[in-house]
Design an enzyme around this catalytic site. Sequence first.
Site, mmCIF file in Angstrom:
data_model
loop_
_atom_site.group_PDB
_atom_site.id
_atom_site.type_symbol
_atom_site.label_atom_id
_atom_site.label_comp_id
_atom_site.label_asym_id
_atom_site.label_seq_id
_atom_site.Cartn_x
_atom_site.Cartn_y
_atom_site.Cartn_z
ATOM 1 N N SER A 44 0.609 -1.344 0.499
ATOM 2 C CA SER A 44 0.105 0.023 0.186
ATOM 3 C C SER A 44 0.312 1.052 -0.175
ATOM 4 O O SER A 44 1.469 1.207 -0.769
ATOM 5 C CB SER A 44 -1.132 -0.139 0.930
ATOM 6 O OG SER A 44 -2.116 0.722 0.817
ATOM 7 N N ASP A 101 -9.438 -6.189 -3.574
ATOM 8 C CA ASP A 101 -9.256 -4.625 -2.546
ATOM 9 C C ASP A 101 -10.143 -3.145 -2.669
ATOM 10 O O ASP A 101 -10.676 -2.111 -4.298
ATOM 11 C CB ASP A 101 -8.327 -3.648 -3.214
ATOM 12 C CG ASP A 101 -7.281 -3.262 -2.312
ATOM 13 O OD1 ASP A 101 -7.676 -2.254 -1.374
ATOM 14 O OD2 ASP A 101 -5.634 -3.322 -2.470
ATOM 15 N N HIS A 123 -7.158 -6.234 0.382
ATOM 16 C CA HIS A 123 -5.876 -4.997 1.432
ATOM 17 C C HIS A 123 -5.787 -5.659 1.954
ATOM 18 O O HIS A 123 -4.873 -5.072 2.163
ATOM 19 C CB HIS A 123 -6.471 -3.226 1.421
ATOM 20 C CG HIS A 123 -5.354 -3.079 0.863
ATOM 21 N ND1 HIS A 123 -4.768 -2.488 0.044
ATOM 22 C CD2 HIS A 123 -4.896 -2.174 1.854
ATOM 23 C CE1 HIS A 123 -3.628 -1.459 -0.325
ATOM 24 N NE2 HIS A 123 -3.863 -0.860 0.870
#
Lengths: 283, 283
Positions: free
Chosen positions: B152, B229, B261
């Site tokens: 991320s 996600d 995610h």
Amino acid sequence: MTDSFKILKQHVTFEGTLYFCSHFSACCRCPMNFSVYVPQQASIAKHLPVLYFLSGLTCTEENFMAKAGAQHYAAELGLILVAPDTSPRNTGISGEDAAWDFGAGAGFYIDATQDPWNQHFQMYSYVVEELPTLIAAQFPADTTRQSIFGHSMGGHGALVCGLRNGDRYRSISAFAPIAAPSQSEWGQKALTGYLGSDPAPWSLYDATAIASSLVTAAQPILIDQGLCDPYLAQLLPERFVKVCQAKHLQITYREHPHYDHSYYFIATFIEDHIRFHARHLNP
Amino acid sequence: MTDSFKILKQHVTFEGTLYFCSHFSACCRCPMNFSVYVPQQASIAKHLPVLYFLSGLTCTEENFMAKAGAQHYAAELGLILVAPDTSPRNTGISGEDAAWDFGAGAGFYIDATQDPWNQHFQMYSYVVEELPTLIAAQFPADTTRQSIFGHSMGGHGALVCGLRNGDRYRSISAFAPIAAPSQSEWGQKALTGYLGSDPAPWSLYDATAIASSLVTAAQPILIDQGLCDPYLAQLLPERFVKVCQAKHLQITYREHPHYDHSYYFIATFIEDHIRFHARHLNP
């Protein structure tokens, strides 16, 4: 109470699905949380074996699934994993959150007899009876193939639930279990609080006492213990092992120099535990 | 500032040792935390390759080591793992903890130029220069063999640090990276806050912009992205991949239906990432 069952969230992982669930527990008379990992094999097989993990003090239904690395091997071997929360929570019992080693997060897998704990803290019946029934109703679980394992307080729970129910669990394992709670401070506090100061009923929840009074052969048992575990004086695994060996139970006890009490220890040996159970669940 | 280096705690795991450390960072001008896993091979080899993991928003130096399951493969392949905290903390900057996506826990691997953040938030220099020097001084690290990966915000960091430093990192990978921050809300907030509203310098910290201006071949890149996600609109990996493909960079981009995610996604594919880096670090 199956109709109170709710999936709170879910994550795909290792091609299977991890569910975080809640339901209203009839025996604990309050909502209870648990997590379930269902591997991909469930899309083909109607019923998969179930491996229960009981967590240690302060844990919720999340710690094991997030930190142990177990899903990797459950996915490979086609096992459903179930991890219940370690106690009822938010019951309104005064002092429920006052201590880290008693009350919320510390149910010790005991059916409490002492007021007020007996109103909600019925974790033994919850784990052995109510939860497996719910799992069978909601997931593709083969309840004739169950095993149980756990860590610390949950290792105690796994040994107690397993040894008292040879017909329900095919194999038992534990990481650093509280193996003789009648003889240690944490154990005595919990046994006194939930069962009262008369130690007579304590033996129902003391793996060493249960093993010493067994009249039939027990299931295969695997225990791993780190020798740098700061809580060794609370755990006393050697007392349990000594009794098992005297009774010629099928026990493998491994001591690991340098390892402590953390999930980093559990993660290191989780593969061995899951393969051990899989051998007995998928014979 | 090597003499401020402290090991705060350590755990043996997968036969190696995981250290949680702190030191006073010269470039961030405050104490910084990081974790290091040193596999057992360090007892024989003098110098092992180092794989840096940069974490996502809100994470500390602990999340990756506790949840990703990476130590298993670092132990097998003989890699040192290093995971820095995601920002300076407790700096006294007003509003440092006000947002989850800016300030503490959200350093974005940027050398801030805007007052007051520029006083402490120098995460790019910290990750690329100061931390590797400290690791080499304190651990058996071969600084000529380094790779970098992240998740991320940390996937963004890995792509940026990696692509801008072809001489320092042999391979780059990312889970669900913020791959075109100039074009997404999270990225614009961070870039504006740390670098100002003039977008000219943003391109230094935007993997898609960096890739599009590359004049030499980049290192091999691996990216995994879950298609469930919820943050896809913040991540935009396909924009980065499109530029890489147009520039004929050596990129493998994998999309995974059903994955989200979370660390359950990372744990599923961590083995692939560590083997990918090991091929380039232990050729």
